[in-house]
Design a protein around this motif. Structure first.
Motif, PDB file in Angstrom:
ATOM      1  N   SER A 161     105.481   7.830 -71.347  1.00 22.75           N
ATOM      2  CA  SER A 161     106.892   7.463 -71.221  1.00 22.75           C
ATOM      3  C   SER A 161     107.058   6.381 -70.143  1.00 22.75           C
ATOM      4  N   ASP A 162     106.359   6.555 -69.033  1.00 22.73           N
ATOM      5  CA  ASP A 162     106.430   5.548 -67.966  1.00 22.73           C
ATOM      6  C   ASP A 162     105.857   4.209 -68.444  1.00 22.73           C
ATOM      7  N   LEU A 163     104.731   4.263 -69.161  1.00 25.98           N
ATOM      8  CA  LEU A 163     104.096   3.010 -69.624  1.00 25.98           C
ATOM      9  C   LEU A 163     105.001   2.276 -70.619  1.00 25.98           C
ATOM     10  N   ILE A 164     105.714   3.046 -71.435  1.00 29.66           N
ATOM     11  CA  ILE A 164     106.655   2.411 -72.379  1.00 29.66           C
ATOM     12  C   ILE A 164     107.786   1.742 -71.587  1.00 29.66           C
ATOM     13  N   LYS A 165     108.322   2.467 -70.597  1.00 29.75           N
ATOM     14  CA  LYS A 165     109.418   1.888 -69.772  1.00 29.75           C
ATOM     15  C   LYS A 165     108.949   0.629 -69.062  1.00 29.75           C
ATOM     16  N   GLU A 166     107.708   0.637 -68.625  1.00 30.43           N
ATOM     17  CA  GLU A 166     107.168  -0.532 -67.895  1.00 30.43           C
ATOM     18  C   GLU A 166     106.789  -1.671 -68.844  1.00 30.43           C
ATOM     19  N   GLY A 167     106.858  -1.417 -70.141  1.00 31.63           N
ATOM     20  CA  GLY A 167     106.546  -2.466 -71.121  1.00 31.63           C
ATOM     21  C   GLY A 167     105.049  -2.689 -71.312  1.00 31.63           C
ATOM     22  N   LYS A 168     104.233  -1.754 -70.844  1.00 32.03           N
ATOM     23  CA  LYS A 168     102.778  -1.936 -70.999  1.00 32.03           C
ATOM     24  C   LYS A 168     102.286  -1.455 -72.362  1.00 32.03           C
ATOM     25  N   LEU A 209      96.301  -9.069 -73.567  1.00 31.69           N
ATOM     26  CA  LEU A 209      97.646  -8.716 -74.046  1.00 31.69           C
ATOM     27  C   LEU A 209      98.562  -8.391 -72.872  1.00 31.69           C
ATOM     28  N   GLU A 210      99.871  -8.537 -73.106  1.00 31.70           N
ATOM     29  CA  GLU A 210     100.828  -8.058 -72.100  1.00 31.70           C
ATOM     30  C   GLU A 210     101.285  -6.649 -72.438  1.00 31.70           C
ATOM     31  N   ARG A 211     101.113  -6.278 -73.709  1.00 33.69           N
ATOM     32  CA  ARG A 211     101.574  -4.970 -74.157  1.00 33.69           C
ATOM     33  C   ARG A 211     100.678  -4.477 -75.290  1.00 33.69           C
ATOM     34  N   ILE A 212     100.333  -3.205 -75.238  1.00 33.10           N
ATOM     35  CA  ILE A 212      99.535  -2.614 -76.333  1.00 33.10           C
ATOM     36  C   ILE A 212     100.526  -2.014 -77.333  1.00 33.10           C
ATOM     37  N   ASP A 213     100.392  -2.383 -78.605  1.00 34.90           N
ATOM     38  CA  ASP A 213     101.381  -1.934 -79.596  1.00 34.90           C
ATOM     39  C   ASP A 213     101.355  -0.425 -79.785  1.00 34.90           C
ATOM     40  N   LEU A 214     100.132   0.130 -79.881  1.00 33.16           N
ATOM     41  CA  LEU A 214      99.998   1.572 -80.127  1.00 33.16           C
ATOM     42  C   LEU A 214      98.817   2.073 -79.292  1.00 33.16           C
TER      43      LEU A 214
END
Ligand SMILES: NC(=O)c1ccc[n+]([C@@H]2O[C@H](COP(=O)([O-])OP(=O)(O)OC[C@H]3O[C@@H](n4cnc5c(N)ncnc54)[C@H](OP(=O)(O)O)[C@@H]3O)[C@@H](O)[C@H]2O)c1
Length: 328
Positions: free
Chosen positions: A148-155, A123-128
């Motif tokens: 918060s950082d991981l959300i900003k980075e789109g991970k 995956l490029e991003r984990i939904d939850l």
């Protein structure tokens, strides 16, 4: 299947599929082709919410490892963007031995975990992304800061906490809004109903794990069931011990007779009961069987009135039952 919203905007099927048991904690892992088929068939049935974790690892019959994240990632590759995959970080588990999970949410460990999970699931991003257990050595604010950082980075898209308590939720949520908790919740484990107030206030969803008390509430197990030591956690669960089964007969009778009146199965009632309590509760029953996966999905169509839910609660308060795994 009916959809529910977790947190502000995470839409998931009212029943999610807990994928842990396909690899871990319920004996030997399910043969891979069968497991892939089950997960894909669940999408056809209407499940759009799948639950796994970094530490869900078990063994196939031939002794090789079954990594649940890899399995879920492979199964759902063709459904990217159409389903929500949740996974978890922050605990270490021993292999081939039933031991309590060891929490570790140090920021550098979380960073390594997220990269590992993304890679294993393709995956490029984990939904939850859930913190699997609170780590007493790391503050909620610090964990929330990493999220918060991981959300900003789109991970990751959203985050949550498993086995959360109110104080922890309030502190973490103030730094980075939490989408869902994932706590144990079933007719035999109602201690987290005390969180309903704070969850409603903060707009956090409740994903219920082990919602059928590890299968016991389906009323399909009796005192003669034997589970494999060391790799099947039911071998140490009080609700499945012979004395536990005996103590729980009145509870099972209650479920059977109520199920009869609703033209449903006891397992379906155990899920419908929590679905009808709050629109933001989402149970994630696990199963290795196609027919049971379908049976569980139908629970979202079984409607209980407020009076019926309250009546069941009153009966549950009085009926008497054994201890259940995971509750002190
Ligand atoms: N956050 C955490 O710490 C945590 C902890 C535990 C679990 N979880 C998550 O929650 C999910 C569900 O929890 P769980 O698997 O422990 O408990 P569960 O869903 O309450 O029970 C699973 C057991 O019930 C049986 N079962 C399921 N549907 C059935 C049916 N209709 N009729 C008869 N038996 C049925 C399954 O057996 P068969 O396979 O034979 O159908 C399996 O042994 C896990 O898969 C995992 O993703 C999270």
């Amino acid at each position: 299947m009916e959809k529910r919203i977790l947190g502000k905007d995470l839409a998931v099927s009212a029943i999610g599929l807990g994928c842990m048991g396909l690899s871990h904690a319920y004996g030997l892992a399910t043969e891979k082709t069968q497991a892939l088929k089950l997960i894909r068939e669940a999408v056809n049935v209407g499940y759009t919410f799948f639950d796994t974790a970094e530490c869900y690892i078990g063994r196939y019959k031939d002794g090789s490892l079954s990594n649940n994240e890899e399995l879920v990632g492979e199964a759902l590759k063709q459904y990217r963007g159409k389903v929500v995959i949740a996974t978890k970080f922050g605990v270490r588990l021993e292999q081939d031995r039933i031991t309590p999970p060891v929490p570790d949410s140090r920021p550098h460990i979380i960073r390594a975990s997220v990269e590992g999970s993304l890679k294993r699931m393709g995956l490029e991003r984990i939904d939850l992304y859930y913190q699997h257990r609170i780590d007493p050595q790391v503050s909620p604010q610090e964990v929330a800061g990493v999220m918060s950082d991981l959300i900003k980075e789109g991970k990751i898209g959203h985050w949550g906490v498993s086995e959360a308590d109110e104080t922890y939720l309030r502190r973490a949520h103030a730094v980075c809004p939490i989408t869902a908790i994932q706590n144990r919740y079933s007719m035999m484990a109602r201690q987290h109903e005390s969180l309903f107030g704070v969850l409603f206030e903060l707009g956090i969803g409740f994903v219920a794990y082990s919602p059928m008390a590890n299968g016991f509430l389906t009323a399909k197990y009796d005192r003669d069931c034997v589970f494999e030591a060391n790799i099947d956690y039911r071998s140490v669960m009080p609700q499945f011990e012979a004395t536990g089964v005996d103590k729980n007969q009145r509870l099972l009778d209650l479920l059977r007779s109520f199920a009869y009146t609703k033209n449903a199965t006891p397992g379906q009632i155990s899920l419908a009961w929590m679905l009808c309590k709050k629109p933001w509760i989402v149970p994630i029953p696990g199963t290795r069987s196609l027919s049971r996966m379908k049976e569980n999905a139908v629970s979202s169509e079984v409607k209980l009135t407020d009076d019926e839910v309250n009546g069941l609660d009153e009966a549950l308060d009085k009926v008497g039952m054994s201890k259940v795994f995971g509750v002190a």
